[in-house]
Design a protein around this motif. Structure first.
Motif, mmCIF file in Angstrom:
data_model
loop_
_atom_site.group_PDB
_atom_site.id
_atom_site.type_symbol
_atom_site.label_atom_id
_atom_site.label_comp_id
_atom_site.label_asym_id
_atom_site.label_seq_id
_atom_site.Cartn_x
_atom_site.Cartn_y
_atom_site.Cartn_z
ATOM 1 N N TRP A 214 0.899 -1.274 0.028
ATOM 2 C CA TRP A 214 -0.135 -0.071 -0.094
ATOM 3 C C TRP A 214 0.968 1.308 -0.096
ATOM 4 C CZ3 TRP A 214 -5.134 -0.118 -0.448
ATOM 5 C CH2 TRP A 214 -5.838 -1.252 -0.151
ATOM 6 N N ALA A 215 0.706 2.281 -0.987
ATOM 7 C CA ALA A 215 1.355 3.567 -0.891
ATOM 8 C C ALA A 215 0.332 4.454 -0.385
ATOM 9 C CB ALA A 215 1.692 3.708 -2.483
ATOM 10 N N VAL A 216 1.037 5.155 0.936
ATOM 11 C CA VAL A 216 0.250 6.013 1.599
ATOM 12 C C VAL A 216 0.823 7.436 1.210
ATOM 13 C CG1 VAL A 216 -0.735 6.914 3.684
ATOM 14 C CG2 VAL A 216 -0.238 4.381 3.231
ATOM 15 N N THR A 217 0.277 8.319 0.429
ATOM 16 C CA THR A 217 0.971 9.622 -0.136
ATOM 17 C C THR A 217 0.636 10.939 0.261
ATOM 18 O OG1 THR A 217 -0.612 9.438 -2.043
ATOM 19 C CG2 THR A 217 1.210 8.083 -2.178
ATOM 20 N N LYS A 218 -0.781 10.936 1.206
ATOM 21 C CA LYS A 218 -1.096 12.256 1.651
ATOM 22 C C LYS A 218 -0.646 12.454 3.235
ATOM 23 C CE LYS A 218 -4.874 14.402 0.458
ATOM 24 N NZ LYS A 218 -4.149 15.264 -0.334
ATOM 25 N N TYR A 219 -0.462 13.812 3.539
ATOM 26 C CA TYR A 219 0.063 14.119 4.744
ATOM 27 C C TYR A 219 -0.715 13.370 5.901
ATOM 28 C CZ TYR A 219 2.049 17.356 8.266
ATOM 29 O OH TYR A 219 2.727 17.729 9.553
ATOM 30 N N HIS A 220 -1.705 13.653 5.779
ATOM 31 C CA HIS A 220 -2.885 13.442 7.312
ATOM 32 C C HIS A 220 -2.821 12.014 7.385
ATOM 33 C CE1 HIS A 220 -3.395 17.369 8.500
ATOM 34 N NE2 HIS A 220 -4.009 17.580 7.609
ATOM 35 N N ASP A 221 -2.955 11.067 6.089
ATOM 36 C CA ASP A 221 -3.024 9.570 6.252
ATOM 37 C C ASP A 221 -1.531 8.993 6.733
ATOM 38 O OD1 ASP A 221 -5.484 9.482 5.302
ATOM 39 O OD2 ASP A 221 -4.760 9.377 3.318
ATOM 40 N N ILE A 222 -0.473 9.763 6.165
ATOM 41 C CA ILE A 222 0.664 9.364 6.619
ATOM 42 C C ILE A 222 0.977 9.573 8.253
ATOM 43 C CG2 ILE A 222 3.299 9.814 6.555
ATOM 44 C CD1 ILE A 222 2.914 10.415 3.505
ATOM 45 N N VAL B 27 -8.556 0.181 8.502
ATOM 46 C CA VAL B 27 -8.903 1.132 7.575
ATOM 47 C C VAL B 27 -8.019 2.418 7.463
ATOM 48 C CG1 VAL B 27 -10.813 2.560 6.368
ATOM 49 C CG2 VAL B 27 -11.263 0.467 7.248
ATOM 50 N N VAL B 28 -7.475 2.676 6.327
ATOM 51 C CA VAL B 28 -6.649 4.004 6.055
ATOM 52 C C VAL B 28 -7.213 4.836 4.793
ATOM 53 C CG1 VAL B 28 -4.271 5.243 5.933
ATOM 54 C CG2 VAL B 28 -4.650 3.195 7.138
ATOM 55 N N GLY B 29 -7.549 6.035 5.020
ATOM 56 C CA GLY B 29 -8.064 6.779 4.040
ATOM 57 C C GLY B 29 -9.337 5.970 2.834
ATOM 58 N N GLY B 30 -10.161 5.454 3.860
ATOM 59 C CA GLY B 30 -11.246 4.770 3.243
ATOM 60 C C GLY B 30 -10.873 3.386 2.677
ATOM 61 N N LYS B 31 -9.551 2.902 2.664
ATOM 62 C CA LYS B 31 -9.283 1.767 2.061
ATOM 63 C C LYS B 31 -9.264 0.607 3.363
ATOM 64 C CE LYS B 31 -8.962 2.970 -2.051
ATOM 65 N NZ LYS B 31 -7.464 3.045 -2.963
ATOM 66 N N GLU C 218 -2.913 20.093 0.081
ATOM 67 C CA GLU C 218 -3.980 20.443 1.136
ATOM 68 C C GLU C 218 -3.310 20.750 2.441
ATOM 69 O OE1 GLU C 218 -6.822 17.183 1.089
ATOM 70 O OE2 GLU C 218 -7.108 17.375 -0.899
ATOM 71 N N VAL C 219 -2.092 20.661 2.830
ATOM 72 C CA VAL C 219 -1.575 21.056 4.127
ATOM 73 C C VAL C 219 -0.560 21.697 3.873
ATOM 74 C CG1 VAL C 219 -0.164 19.859 5.991
ATOM 75 C CG2 VAL C 219 -2.109 18.596 5.043
ATOM 76 N N ILE C 220 0.125 22.091 2.921
ATOM 77 C CA ILE C 220 1.432 22.902 2.819
ATOM 78 C C ILE C 220 1.063 23.719 1.517
ATOM 79 C CG2 ILE C 220 3.988 23.093 2.412
ATOM 80 C CD1 ILE C 220 3.953 20.154 3.623
ATOM 81 N N ASP C 221 0.818 25.063 1.707
ATOM 82 C CA ASP C 221 0.571 26.075 0.406
ATOM 83 C C ASP C 221 1.957 25.789 -0.474
ATOM 84 O OD1 ASP C 221 -2.001 26.551 1.521
ATOM 85 O OD2 ASP C 221 -1.003 28.353 2.550
ATOM 86 N N ASN C 222 1.596 26.011 -1.695
ATOM 87 C CA ASN C 222 2.704 26.141 -2.693
ATOM 88 C C ASN C 222 3.756 25.102 -2.482
ATOM 89 O OD1 ASN C 222 1.674 28.278 -4.131
ATOM 90 N ND2 ASN C 222 2.465 29.600 -2.446
ATOM 91 N N ALA C 223 3.258 23.967 -2.154
ATOM 92 C CA ALA C 223 4.139 22.869 -1.545
ATOM 93 C C ALA C 223 5.262 22.428 -2.646
ATOM 94 C CB ALA C 223 3.458 21.270 -1.281
ATOM 95 N N GLN D 249 6.198 22.378 9.758
ATOM 96 C CA GLN D 249 5.104 21.256 9.521
ATOM 97 C C GLN D 249 5.523 20.365 8.334
ATOM 98 O OE1 GLN D 249 1.237 22.840 8.541
ATOM 99 N NE2 GLN D 249 0.102 21.198 9.337
ATOM 100 N N HIS D 250 6.359 19.467 8.514
ATOM 101 C CA HIS D 250 6.787 18.388 7.443
ATOM 102 C C HIS D 250 7.171 17.254 8.097
ATOM 103 C CE1 HIS D 250 11.185 18.379 8.679
ATOM 104 N NE2 HIS D 250 10.982 19.671 9.050
ATOM 105 N N LEU D 251 7.097 15.955 7.337
ATOM 106 C CA LEU D 251 7.186 14.836 7.541
ATOM 107 C C LEU D 251 8.476 13.996 7.668
ATOM 108 C CD1 LEU D 251 4.276 13.632 5.397
ATOM 109 C CD2 LEU D 251 4.270 13.771 7.691
ATOM 110 N N SER D 252 9.670 14.889 7.409
ATOM 111 C CA SER D 252 10.995 14.331 7.083
ATOM 112 C C SER D 252 11.608 13.846 8.318
ATOM 113 C CB SER D 252 12.033 15.582 6.482
ATOM 114 O OG SER D 252 11.577 16.341 5.451
#
Length: 421
Positions: A67-75, A319-323, A343-348, A360-363
């Motif tokens: 499963w590839a989780v690619t959005k900020y809040h799901d991660i 369930v993650v992100g509806g999956k 959706e989380v980071i403007d001009n990402a 506010q990053h995930l690194s």
């Protein structure tokens, strides 16, 4: 204030490439392909998944289904739920054969994880970072002063690797003249074997890492009979939580500490120079307002995302992100994609050192496995850029960066630069 400046509008945004992501059937889209990271064409794939299928099931990859989780809040939801999403089967997308498996505290849950992590955490405690800052500054200054003037050279080798490897040698109290062994072992540890590569089998990889284990075992044997000191080997040798580790667990923790102390800083040092060249208005902002330094460091680390992904396995149906994810499924958090979530980071996709909520990053990850050395990584970057500015060095990129073929470490093997006399 955090707008893209005129000079930066004259060139394409860094790290955004036109590619074939839209032409691939969604079911066949596999973001684990290392070539896309090496040629910097991965961005369209992640943008499409965030838009069309944020929690994406890839049935067929060289690493098996995941499963590839690619959005900020799901991660964040996955990363902060260590009970449902376990790291005990590994933290990279690669499945390591049992005979080559090395346990480490990042692959453990509570309470053993906390006991071992707490053993080494004093090395990056605030009071020790305060002591280390002057050493980092003197070394950064010496490295910068020793660089060629008017001649092109490889920034990765002469600055990024050198500064971080000197720091690693200090943290381990490792023989200074042998410090480049640490870089070598780190590179071997994060490179899965593949045909045609220098490391073409798991046996060869293990043989090289066993040399690392033998070298550190000699250091361990010296320090276990001495008074405790503030270095990583001494801390582990004298702690009840780690003193009786088996050899494979000792090696696993060594690899974790070497890679953790190497890759984040090393590749962010290189990425920072590249991004400032691609976005000269941002560099001007920093010159005009050095108070932006901490913000700039955070933005460099976000934009680079030196650790591309972390893997977990589902310990239960969830369930993650509806999956609906089944127990045992491999779940891969693509930090590099979450760090570009509009959706989380403007001009990402823009590099902006004065952006709002820049931290506010995930690194560094989240939850119990959040990077233990993150403050040291930030300190090294901060000090290096302060010294670059203080010396009024203009580090000009004079060629294309050479990126490594890895879906785990987002890094560089070369960045040709030139400094005017």
């Amino acid at each position: 204030m955090n707008k893209i400046c005129g000079d930066d509008l004259k060139r394409p945004l860094a790290n955004v490439r036109v590619d074939d992501a839209s032409s691939i059937p969604l079911a066949n889209l596999d973001v684990s392909e290392t070539k896309r990271f090496q040629d910097d064409s991965i961005w369209g794939c992640f943008e499409r998944l965030r838009r069309e299928d944020p929690v994406h099931y890839c049935q067929d990859s060289r690493y098996g289904p995941y499963w590839a989780v690619t959005k900020y809040h799901d991660i964040v939801a996955v990363d902060t739920n260590h009970k449902t999403f376990t790291s005990e089967q590994g933290v990279t997308i690669v499945d390591v054969p049992d005979e080559h498996w090395t346990p480490s505290f990042i692959k453990m849950g509570p309470p053993k994880h906390a006991d071992q992590r707490n053993t080494v955490s004093p090395i990056v405690a605030p009071e020790n970072l305060t002591r280390l800052e002057s050493l980092i500054r003197s070394r950064a200054r010496a490295i910068l002063q020793g660089l060629p003037r008017n001649d092109a050279f490889n920034w990765v080798d002469m600055v990024s690797i050198e500064l971080t490897t000197q720091m690693l040698a200090t943290l381990f109290d490792f023989p200074f003249d042998d410090r480049r062994l640490l870089t070598y072992w780190s590179d071997v540890a994060v490179t899965p074997p593949r045909a045609g590569h220098a490391i073409d089998s798991w046996d060869k990889r293990s043989a090289i890492l066993s040399e690392c284990q033998e070298y550190f075992t000699r250091l361990w044997n010296e320090r276990i009979n001495r008074e405790p000191r503030l270095d990583l080997i001494s801390l582990m040798a004298h702690s009840p939580a780690t003193r009786h580790m088996k050899p494979d667990e000792f090696l696993g923790n060594l690899i974790l500490l070497i890679v953790g102390g190497n890759d984040t800083t090393r590749n962010s040092i290189t990425g920072g120079v590249l991004f400032m060249n691609q976005n000269p208005c941002e560099l001007r902002k920093l010159h005009e307002n050095p108070g932006l330094m901490s913000s700039a460091v955070s933005e460099i680390i976000r934009y680079q995302t030196p650790i591309v992904h972390m893997r977990r396995n589902a310990a239960a149906d969830c369930v993650v992100g509806g999956k609906k994810i089944r127990k045992g499924d491999k779940v891969v958090m693509w930090y590099i994609s979450g760090n570009r979530d509009e959706e989380v980071i403007d001009n990402a996709d823009s590099f902006l050192i004065d952006r709002k909520n820049v931290r506010q990053h995930l690194s560094f990850g989240f939850g119990i496995h959040r990077c233990v050395g993150r403050h040291l990584a930030q300190l090294q970057l901060k000090v290096l850029w302060e010294e670059i500015l203080n010396a009024r060095l203009e580090v000009k990129v004079v060629g294309e960066p050479e990126r490594i073929a890895s879906n785990f470490v987002h890094g560089y093997s070369a960045l040709p630069v030139q400094i005017a006399a």
